[in-house]
Enzyme design. Sequence first.
Site, short mmCIF file in Angstrom:
data_model
loop_
_atom_site.label_atom_id
_atom_site.label_comp_id
_atom_site.label_asym_id
_atom_site.label_seq_id
_atom_site.Cartn_x
_atom_site.Cartn_y
_atom_site.Cartn_z
N HIS A 93 26.37 42.58 43.05
CA HIS A 93 27.73 42.65 43.70
C HIS A 93 28.78 41.89 42.80
O HIS A 93 28.38 41.45 41.71
CB HIS A 93 27.23 41.36 44.99
CG HIS A 93 28.90 40.77 45.87
ND1 HIS A 93 29.68 42.01 46.11
CD2 HIS A 93 28.63 39.38 45.47
CE1 HIS A 93 30.27 41.25 46.85
NE2 HIS A 93 29.85 40.19 46.72
N ASN A 109 36.22 42.54 44.70
CA ASN A 109 35.08 41.86 45.60
C ASN A 109 35.13 42.48 47.38
O ASN A 109 36.51 42.24 47.92
CB ASN A 109 34.87 40.71 45.95
CG ASN A 109 33.98 40.36 47.12
OD1 ASN A 109 33.28 41.32 47.36
ND2 ASN A 109 33.35 39.24 47.30
N CYS A 139 28.63 39.46 52.05
CA CYS A 139 29.02 39.95 51.26
C CYS A 139 27.56 40.93 50.61
O CYS A 139 26.81 41.57 49.90
CB CYS A 139 29.28 40.01 49.88
SG CYS A 139 31.12 38.94 49.79
N1 COA Z 1 46.55 32.76 41.10
C1 COA Z 1 47.42 31.34 39.86
N2 COA Z 1 46.35 29.82 40.22
C2 COA Z 1 45.54 29.78 41.32
C3 COA Z 1 44.94 30.89 41.49
C4 COA Z 1 45.20 32.33 41.71
N3 COA Z 1 45.27 33.41 42.33
N4 COA Z 1 44.12 30.87 43.22
C5 COA Z 1 44.20 29.07 42.09
N5 COA Z 1 45.16 28.90 41.49
C6 COA Z 1 44.79 27.47 40.97
C7 COA Z 1 44.29 26.32 41.60
O1 COA Z 1 45.23 26.11 42.26
C8 COA Z 1 43.75 25.36 40.86
O2 COA Z 1 45.17 24.75 40.14
P1 COA Z 1 45.05 22.86 40.37
O3 COA Z 1 44.33 22.63 39.11
O4 COA Z 1 46.31 22.65 39.43
O5 COA Z 1 44.14 22.60 40.90
C9 COA Z 1 43.34 26.17 39.03
O6 COA Z 1 43.44 27.80 40.19
C10 COA Z 1 41.45 26.45 38.72
O7 COA Z 1 41.67 26.07 40.09
P2 COA Z 1 39.37 26.88 40.57
O8 COA Z 1 39.01 27.14 42.35
O9 COA Z 1 39.14 25.12 40.02
O10 COA Z 1 39.33 27.76 39.21
P3 COA Z 1 37.92 28.68 38.96
O11 COA Z 1 38.04 28.41 37.62
O12 COA Z 1 36.91 28.36 40.20
O13 COA Z 1 38.21 29.72 40.18
C11 COA Z 1 37.54 31.30 41.17
C12 COA Z 1 38.49 30.00 41.48
C13 COA Z 1 37.92 31.96 43.30
C14 COA Z 1 38.05 32.60 40.97
C15 COA Z 1 35.84 30.62 41.32
O14 COA Z 1 35.89 29.68 41.94
C16 COA Z 1 35.17 32.16 41.87
O15 COA Z 1 35.03 33.13 41.84
N6 COA Z 1 34.30 31.76 42.75
C17 COA Z 1 33.17 32.01 43.60
C18 COA Z 1 34.28 33.29 44.65
C19 COA Z 1 33.71 34.30 45.14
O16 COA Z 1 32.59 34.93 44.43
N7 COA Z 1 33.16 34.44 46.53
C20 COA Z 1 32.70 35.80 47.18
C21 COA Z 1 31.51 35.27 47.02
S1 COA Z 1 30.63 36.51 47.90
#
Ligand code: COA
Length: 322
Positions: free
Chosen positions: A249, A279, A113
Amino acid sequence: MSYSRVAGTGRYLPERIMTNADLEKIVDTSDEWIRTRTGVERRHICAPDQTVSQMCIEAAKIAMDAAGVTADDIDMVITGTTTPDLIFPNVSTIIQHELGIPACTAFSLEAACTGFIYALSTADKFIKAGESKCALVMGAECITKLVDWKDRNTCVLFGDGAGAVVLKPSDEQGIVSCHLGADGQYKDLLYYPVGASNNLAAAGTPAANIMMTGNEVFKVAVQTLGRIASETLEKAGVSKEELDWLVPHQANIRIIQAMAKRLNLPMEKVIVTVQDHGNTSAASVPMALDVGVRDGRLKRGQLILMEAFGGGFTWGSVLMRL
Ligand code: COA
């Protein structure tokens, strides 16, 4: 000529739009979950036969037009991308040839990214060294081609697109400073397990998905981006109050909000496109820049901080006057 300065910007987004409602039909997710956790509402998806070079060419034509330059003026092409058309030749050579740019320095670089920030910083050095008089710099991605549409953890996050800028030498202040960094100790938190020299046979199979530990990536991203924003301003001798805009970003609205808070910037001073683009990896910063330029929010002479963070991890920032 002591600076390099952005002379024109452009972007291209594929025609097909996939909304959160569309995703609800293919994975166990909801519009509400995606919007509240990420800020994404829709994303553009490239056609199966569409390539990064094709998208870059469209974005480049718009940037060249805005800069008032022709193919003959360009003497350097750099593309930041993780999803090039081919393993070789590098995608910038394809773009150079298709645009009718005379033979010149042309290469691509992969920094996930952060690809565009790395590319822009590199072009800035060539211009300041007097080795380029007009550089075409792009960030572009067909990242959805790497997505497993059955994995709700990742498929809701990404989108495709291309952004381009033309960079030229200038007596007036343009790019003030660039800061790049990387730390490979975080490789396992965000990666794609296929490359030309590793696991190539798995490409396109369910075994090859974007591997991401989302919440860990989130934490390191917020910490790192906050740190580099402060370092960038400090090294340039610029206070937070002098900053006109943040062009971050576009990975997650919550990361963007954390950055704005750290910089004491109201969200009205941040270009946000994550709701429309998702993204788009290396394309996200140049496309957000172009959105702000074209809707008139970003104006000549304003001080802008661009920053990005991605797999590796890699990170970087560019402080510039438009
Ligand atoms: N829809 C519904 N539920 C979802 C889901 C979706 N698309 N994706 C994950 N979940 C669920 C998970 O299974 C988890 O369920 P559980 O609690 O029963 O196990 C719950 O949501 C929470 O998951 P978690 O991973 O803790 O959520 P989060 O608040 O961390 O959000 C992201 C997930 C990916 C949105 C967040 O972590 C994020 O944005 N991270 C950075 C990613 C990023 O920027 N990547 C690129 C970098 S350049």
